[in-house]
Design an enzyme around this catalytic site. Structure first.
Site, PDB file in Angstrom:
ATOM      1  N   GLY A  60     -10.448   0.173   7.413  1.00 39.91           N
ATOM      2  CA  GLY A  60     -10.119   1.136   5.996  1.00 39.91           C
ATOM      3  C   GLY A  60      -9.644   2.196   5.945  1.00 39.91           C
ATOM      4  O   GLY A  60      -9.782   3.182   5.848  1.00 39.91           O
ATOM      5  N   ASP A 119      -7.657  -0.782   2.180  1.00 39.98           N
ATOM      6  CA  ASP A 119      -8.463   0.203   1.793  1.00 39.98           C
ATOM      7  C   ASP A 119      -8.895   0.876   1.276  1.00 39.98           C
ATOM      8  O   ASP A 119     -10.110   1.799   1.142  1.00 39.98           O
ATOM      9  CB  ASP A 119      -8.231   0.626   3.028  1.00 39.98           C
ATOM     10  CG  ASP A 119      -7.222   0.164   4.753  1.00 39.98           C
ATOM     11  OD1 ASP A 119      -8.133  -0.322   4.618  1.00 39.98           O
ATOM     12  OD2 ASP A 119      -5.554   0.637   4.812  1.00 39.98           O
ATOM     13  N   ARG A 168     -26.522  -2.703  20.148  1.00 36.92           N
ATOM     14  CA  ARG A 168     -25.466  -4.116  20.333  1.00 36.92           C
ATOM     15  C   ARG A 168     -23.519  -3.114  18.925  1.00 36.92           C
ATOM     16  O   ARG A 168     -24.497  -2.594  17.827  1.00 36.92           O
ATOM     17  CB  ARG A 168     -25.329  -4.820  19.540  1.00 36.92           C
ATOM     18  CG  ARG A 168     -26.637  -5.792  20.300  1.00 36.92           C
ATOM     19  CD  ARG A 168     -25.843  -5.872  21.630  1.00 36.92           C
ATOM     20  NE  ARG A 168     -26.664  -6.689  22.837  1.00 36.92           N
ATOM     21  CZ  ARG A 168     -28.394  -6.468  23.712  1.00 36.92           C
ATOM     22  NH1 ARG A 168     -27.597  -4.898  23.238  1.00 36.92           N
ATOM     23  NH2 ARG A 168     -28.547  -6.841  23.882  1.00 36.92           N
ATOM     24  N   GLY A 214       0.677  -0.925  -0.172  1.00 37.74           N
ATOM     25  CA  GLY A 214       0.313  -0.012  -0.201  1.00 37.74           C
ATOM     26  C   GLY A 214       1.066   1.396  -0.073  1.00 37.74           C
ATOM     27  O   GLY A 214       2.207   1.375  -0.349  1.00 37.74           O
ATOM     28  N   ARG A 225      -9.321  -8.849   6.131  1.00 40.68           N
ATOM     29  CA  ARG A 225      -8.180  -9.316   5.361  1.00 40.68           C
ATOM     30  C   ARG A 225      -7.694 -10.559   5.281  1.00 40.68           C
ATOM     31  O   ARG A 225      -7.033 -10.963   4.281  1.00 40.68           O
ATOM     32  CB  ARG A 225      -6.951  -8.329   6.424  1.00 40.68           C
ATOM     33  CG  ARG A 225      -7.086  -6.969   6.279  1.00 40.68           C
ATOM     34  CD  ARG A 225      -5.502  -6.363   6.649  1.00 40.68           C
ATOM     35  NE  ARG A 225      -4.480  -6.816   7.175  1.00 40.68           N
ATOM     36  CZ  ARG A 225      -3.567  -6.200   7.985  1.00 40.68           C
ATOM     37  NH1 ARG A 225      -4.524  -4.959   8.497  1.00 40.68           N
ATOM     38  NH2 ARG A 225      -3.119  -6.680   9.197  1.00 40.68           N
ATOM     39  N   HIS A 258      -9.836  -7.456  11.483  1.00 40.96           N
ATOM     40  CA  HIS A 258      -9.044  -8.083  10.825  1.00 40.96           C
ATOM     41  C   HIS A 258      -9.704  -9.648   9.895  1.00 40.96           C
ATOM     42  O   HIS A 258      -9.509 -10.190   8.640  1.00 40.96           O
ATOM     43  CB  HIS A 258      -7.672  -9.086  10.939  1.00 40.96           C
ATOM     44  CG  HIS A 258      -6.782  -7.918  11.894  1.00 40.96           C
ATOM     45  ND1 HIS A 258      -7.174  -7.024  13.066  1.00 40.96           N
ATOM     46  CD2 HIS A 258      -6.106  -7.104  11.442  1.00 40.96           C
ATOM     47  CE1 HIS A 258      -6.667  -6.605  13.347  1.00 40.96           C
ATOM     48  NE2 HIS A 258      -5.648  -6.584  12.330  1.00 40.96           N
ATOM     49  N   GLU A 281     -13.673   2.472  10.880  1.00 42.69           N
ATOM     50  CA  GLU A 281     -13.154   2.817  11.834  1.00 42.69           C
ATOM     51  C   GLU A 281     -12.542   4.273  12.064  1.00 42.69           C
ATOM     52  O   GLU A 281     -11.879   4.550  13.046  1.00 42.69           O
ATOM     53  CB  GLU A 281     -11.915   1.649  11.648  1.00 42.69           C
ATOM     54  CG  GLU A 281     -10.979   1.893  11.079  1.00 42.69           C
ATOM     55  CD  GLU A 281      -9.633   0.773  10.729  1.00 42.69           C
ATOM     56  OE1 GLU A 281      -9.336   0.041  11.856  1.00 42.69           O
ATOM     57  OE2 GLU A 281      -8.579   0.531   9.737  1.00 42.69           O
TER      58      GLU A 281
HETATM   59  O1  F6P Z   1      -4.166  -1.020   6.001  1.00 46.94           O
HETATM   60  C1  F6P Z   1      -4.673  -2.009   6.173  1.00 46.94           C
HETATM   61  C2  F6P Z   1      -5.952  -2.100   7.355  1.00 46.94           C
HETATM   62  O2  F6P Z   1      -5.818  -3.451   7.958  1.00 46.94           O
HETATM   63  C3  F6P Z   1      -6.322  -0.839   7.930  1.00 46.94           C
HETATM   64  O3  F6P Z   1      -7.735  -1.118   7.203  1.00 46.94           O
HETATM   65  C4  F6P Z   1      -6.001  -1.150   9.867  1.00 46.94           C
HETATM   66  O4  F6P Z   1      -6.422   0.244   9.777  1.00 46.94           O
HETATM   67  C5  F6P Z   1      -4.721  -1.922   9.816  1.00 46.94           C
HETATM   68  O5  F6P Z   1      -4.550  -2.015   8.666  1.00 46.94           O
HETATM   69  C6  F6P Z   1      -4.862  -2.352  10.616  1.00 46.94           C
HETATM   70  O6  F6P Z   1      -3.497  -2.770  10.858  1.00 46.94           O
HETATM   71  P1  F6P Z   1      -2.555  -4.155  12.119  1.00 46.94           P
HETATM   72  O7  F6P Z   1      -2.895  -5.341  11.293  1.00 46.94           O
HETATM   73  O8  F6P Z   1      -1.789  -3.599  12.543  1.00 46.94           O
HETATM   74  O9  F6P Z   1      -4.058  -4.581  12.834  1.00 46.94           O
END
Ligand code: F6P
Length: 346
Positions: A176, A133, A263, A108, A272, A269, A227
């Protein structure tokens, strides 16, 4: 040519597909390919890598990985060679000692900034844009984003039925960073009633009015919050120095003001992990192959970018100039407003 691939920053679905595509494309050119372990960390902390920083890559090493999440090379978002001091001259020296002619850097904005710095010192680099993101400028989209949006949308769909059964407000936080792309697109696709993004600092009044109206008409509501979203009079919500807690803060504010049963769910994660969807596999395969073609054409400081229907190349320096945030006049924002979605400002 003797090239290496490195995956940097947070992982994203599609990294392994990029690796496979780049390796097969490079082998097809008659080149030798390796992967750098754990981003730049293996060059910066060699003592932790007794087997050396490189993993040789051949047909066998990339077999069956297109649909796998994560990265077979490992990654890190903690060893930044640009901070606190610029260690890229030492990194370049190490790359030369390893007899490498060029680097493919997948990542990124942080990774592209490192790529740009290395390329400026004369070591050939081609960048490949990754991040869930979607905040990297110069490319229509980064790989990993589509899978994250698809998964977030599935989660929002699932939360609908439980929110409706209990007549609750469900607040869903998505990643994000400082861009609202994931929240906006998954919120729209998942028909959220309220979507809050960092680009539009929110006021409580319109949100509460929307939730009360929904309570009296439909009984429940779905709120998607990025976030990085924050109230007009407060900054980002953080937890142990990282973005997080935006949903929790909003849930408390809603309950306090209305007493509505609320709630919050943080997808974090989960966005991801897991396999890339078909779209991200295609972007990754196309980007990996295009990056190898870029090196073959003699490009030394470019990033691959999606420019439908094709890919294009742009200078790394250009790609790292701005963070790509959601333009307030883009058609997704206009669509959300037209559908009556509350964006927290009116
Ligand atoms: O840049 C990708 C991302 O997943 C963001 O959306 C998030 O804020 C950050 O990385 C979280 O990073 P880490 O893996 O250090 O928790």
């Amino acid at each position: 040519m003797n090239i290496a691939i490195v995956t940097g920053g947070g992982d994203a679905p599609g990294l392994n597909a990029v690796i496979r595509s780049a390796v097969l494309s490079a082998l097809g050119m008659g080149w030798t390919v390796s992967g750098l372990r754990d981003g730049m960390r293996s060059l910066m902390v060699p003592a932790d890598y007794p087997k050396g920083p490189l993993i040789p890559l051949d047909h066998n090493s990339v077999r069956g990985i297109t649909f796998l999440g994560g990265t077979i090379l490992g990654t890190t978002n903690q060893s930044n060679p640009l901070e606190p001091v610029d260690r890229t001259p030492e990194i370049i020296e190490n790359l030369r000692k390893l007899n490498l002619d060029a680097l493919l850097m997948v990542g990124g904005d942080g990774t592209m900034a490192i790529a740009s710095r290395i390329a400026k010192q004369g070591f050939p680099v081609v960048g490949i844009p990754k991040t869930i993101d979607n905040d990297l400028d110069g490319t229509v989209v980064t790989f990993g984003f589509d899978t994250a949006v698809e998964f977030a949308t599935q989660c929002i769909d699932r939360l609908h039925s439980t929110a409706e059964s209990h007549g609750r407000v469900m607040v869903v936080e998505v990643m994000g960073r400082y861009a609202g792309w994931i929240a906006l697109e998954s919120g729209l696709a998942g028909t959220a009633d309220v979507i809050l993004i960092p680009e539009i600092p929110y006021k409580m009044e319109p949100i509460l009015a929307k939730l009360k109206e929904r309570k009296s008409t439909r009984g429940f509501s779905l709120v998607v919050i990025a976030e990085g979203a924050h109230p007009v009079d407060q900054t980002y919500s953080t937890h142990q120095g990282r973005l997080g807690g935006a949903a929790q803060r909003l849930q408390s504010a809603i309950e306090e003001a209305t007493g509505l049963d609320t709630r919050n769910v943080v997808l974090g994660h989960l966005l991801r992990g897991g396999p890339p969807n078909a779209r991200d596999r295609l972007y990754s395969l196309r980007f990996g192959s295009a990056a190898v073609r870029a090196l073959a054409e003699g490009r030394k400081a470019d990033m691959v970018a999606l420019d439908p229907p094709n890919v294009r190349y742009l200078p790394l320096e250009e790609a790292t100039r701005h963070m790509k945030t959601v333009p307030l006049d883009c058609d997704s924002i206009l669509t959300a407003r037209a559908l009556g979605t509350c964006l927290g400002d009116e």
